[in-house]
Design a protein around this motif. Structure first.
Motif, short mmCIF file in Angstrom:
data_model
loop_
_atom_site.label_atom_id
_atom_site.label_comp_id
_atom_site.label_asym_id
_atom_site.label_seq_id
_atom_site.Cartn_x
_atom_site.Cartn_y
_atom_site.Cartn_z
N GLU A 71 -25.24 34.72 17.81
CA GLU A 71 -24.38 34.52 16.64
C GLU A 71 -24.37 33.24 15.70
OE1 GLU A 71 -22.39 36.83 15.66
OE2 GLU A 71 -21.75 38.21 17.10
N GLN A 72 -24.87 32.19 16.40
CA GLN A 72 -24.90 31.01 15.50
C GLN A 72 -26.23 31.00 14.65
OE1 GLN A 72 -22.57 28.55 15.37
NE2 GLN A 72 -23.81 27.84 13.53
N LYS A 73 -27.33 31.43 15.23
CA LYS A 73 -28.44 31.82 14.41
C LYS A 73 -28.47 32.48 13.20
CE LYS A 73 -32.28 29.82 16.88
NZ LYS A 73 -33.22 29.04 16.14
N ILE A 116 -25.45 33.00 11.64
CA ILE A 116 -24.46 32.24 10.73
C ILE A 116 -25.60 31.16 9.96
CG2 ILE A 116 -22.75 30.62 10.54
CD1 ILE A 116 -21.32 32.09 12.99
N ASP A 117 -26.26 30.41 10.50
CA ASP A 117 -27.22 29.38 10.15
C ASP A 117 -28.07 30.13 8.94
OD1 ASP A 117 -25.80 27.60 11.59
OD2 ASP A 117 -27.60 27.60 13.10
N SER A 139 -23.82 33.81 22.13
CA SER A 139 -23.33 32.95 21.32
C SER A 139 -24.16 32.27 20.33
CB SER A 139 -22.45 32.00 21.91
OG SER A 139 -21.05 32.47 22.44
#
Length: 334
Positions: free
Chosen positions: A102-104, A106-107, A99
């Motif tokens: 995944e956030q990395k 998205i950012d 997760s």
């Protein structure tokens, strides 16, 4: 379309230059006759091994190298990478780390706003089919770097000087590369293209062929971005023509690949034009003088195209060998 019509088209009438038609039909058939452009593109991508090769190189040369050799996060054994210590992680820890990754992503995507893929899009419109055909024909269907045939690898049209560094959408700036050489090109080429582009603007005041471009442009019968054509002022035969790089460069051996391409294009164009102007033209001599000993008298590169007609000399056999007296008739020298 009825079943029999589709059967006839697919089995008998479909002519294929690539796999695109059957892949698109398969995607439509699988989805009740309707699919988006993106879905069809994805279906084609799934069958394109060149993309796997491209990202295989990315893994080996970039991300795999960073994580394995520089950061010591992973290890490599032959064709496999391993994440050290993963066996000690719980399922919850693994899910949390995934997760976080995944956030990395998205950012990063939000920060770059799609620019992270600009090296693949290349920031330009697609090369038209007719131009692509001319580039591949000029390369005889082979990669101009490694020489492999398009029978074994897909050949792409590449900008010699990249668009991102000021390269032009001009056939003289295109080359044919297989997908492997194209993918690896940026990793191997450290040329400062900004300096190279400025080089093409070099002119020498007082040079006959530099001055033609500004003072006597009426002599120019055809040109492209990097070269131009004039008729010779002292023609050997009618329509004797000179093919000249716009840049001030001493001789043929100083030409860059785009300039060679530009002159090559004009040679073919003028050959066709001259054959239409004079049906009596039956052949051509192409040549250049490099150095005073070889007869060069204007110190700006120029390529001669000399139309030949039957009977214009008594004994034509030997052609350019006649630049040295008595060496053209080589059969007499045996």
């Amino acid at each position: 379309m009825t079943y029999s019509q589709l059967l006839q088209f697919i089995s008998k009438d479909m002519t294929m230059a690539h796999i695109y038609q059957p892949v698109m039909l398969m995607e439509l058939l699988k989805n009740e006759g309707k699919a988006s452009v993106e879905e069809i593109a994805q279906a084609i991508l799934n069958r394109d091994p060149s993309q796997i090769e491209y990202y295989t190189q990315i893994v080996k040369r970039m991300v795999g190298d960073v994580l394995t050799n520089k950061r010591k996060i992973t290890t490599k054994d032959k064709g496999f990478y391993s994440l050290a210590g993963v066996e000690s992680l719980t399922h919850g820890e693994i899910d949390e780390l995934i997760s976080l990754c995944e956030q990395k992503i998205i950012d990063y995507e939000k920060k770059r706003d799609g620019a992270q893929w600009s090296h693949r899009r290349r920031g330009r419109r697609a090369v038209s089919g007719s131009i692509r055909y001319e580039v591949l024909k000029r390369a005889s269907g082979r990669c101009e770097l490694c020489g492999i045939s398009n029978e074994f690898k897909n050949i792409e049209v590449d900008h010699i000087t990249p668009k991102s560094l000021g390269g032009k959408d001009d056939i003289s700036n295109y080359q044919a590369l297989c997908y492997t050489c194209n993918a690896q090109k940026n990793n191997k080429d450290d040329t400062d293209f900004r300096k190279l582009n400025a080089m093409y603007e070099d002119r020498l005041h007082g040079c006959l062929f530099c001055d033609v471009q500004t003072i006597d442009r009426t002599r120019i019968v055809e040109e492209n971005e990097l070269a131009f054509v004039i008729r010779d002022g002292f023609p050997v035969t009618e329509h004797h023509s000179l093919f000249i790089p716009k840049r001030h460069v001493l001789d043929y051996f100083g030409l860059s690949q785009p300039e060679l391409n530009a002159i090559h294009q004009l040679l073919h164009s003028q050959k066709e034009l001259l054959l239409k102007l004079d049906p009596n033209i039956d052949g051509f001599n192409i040549g250049m003088n490099c150095g005073e000993t070889a007869g060069q008298s204007v110190w700006h590169c120029h390529v001669h195209l000399i139309p030949r007609r039957k009977g214009d000399v008594e004994y034509p056999k030997g052609g350019v060998r006649h630049v040295i007296p008595y060496k053209g008739n080589y059969e007499d020298l045996k």
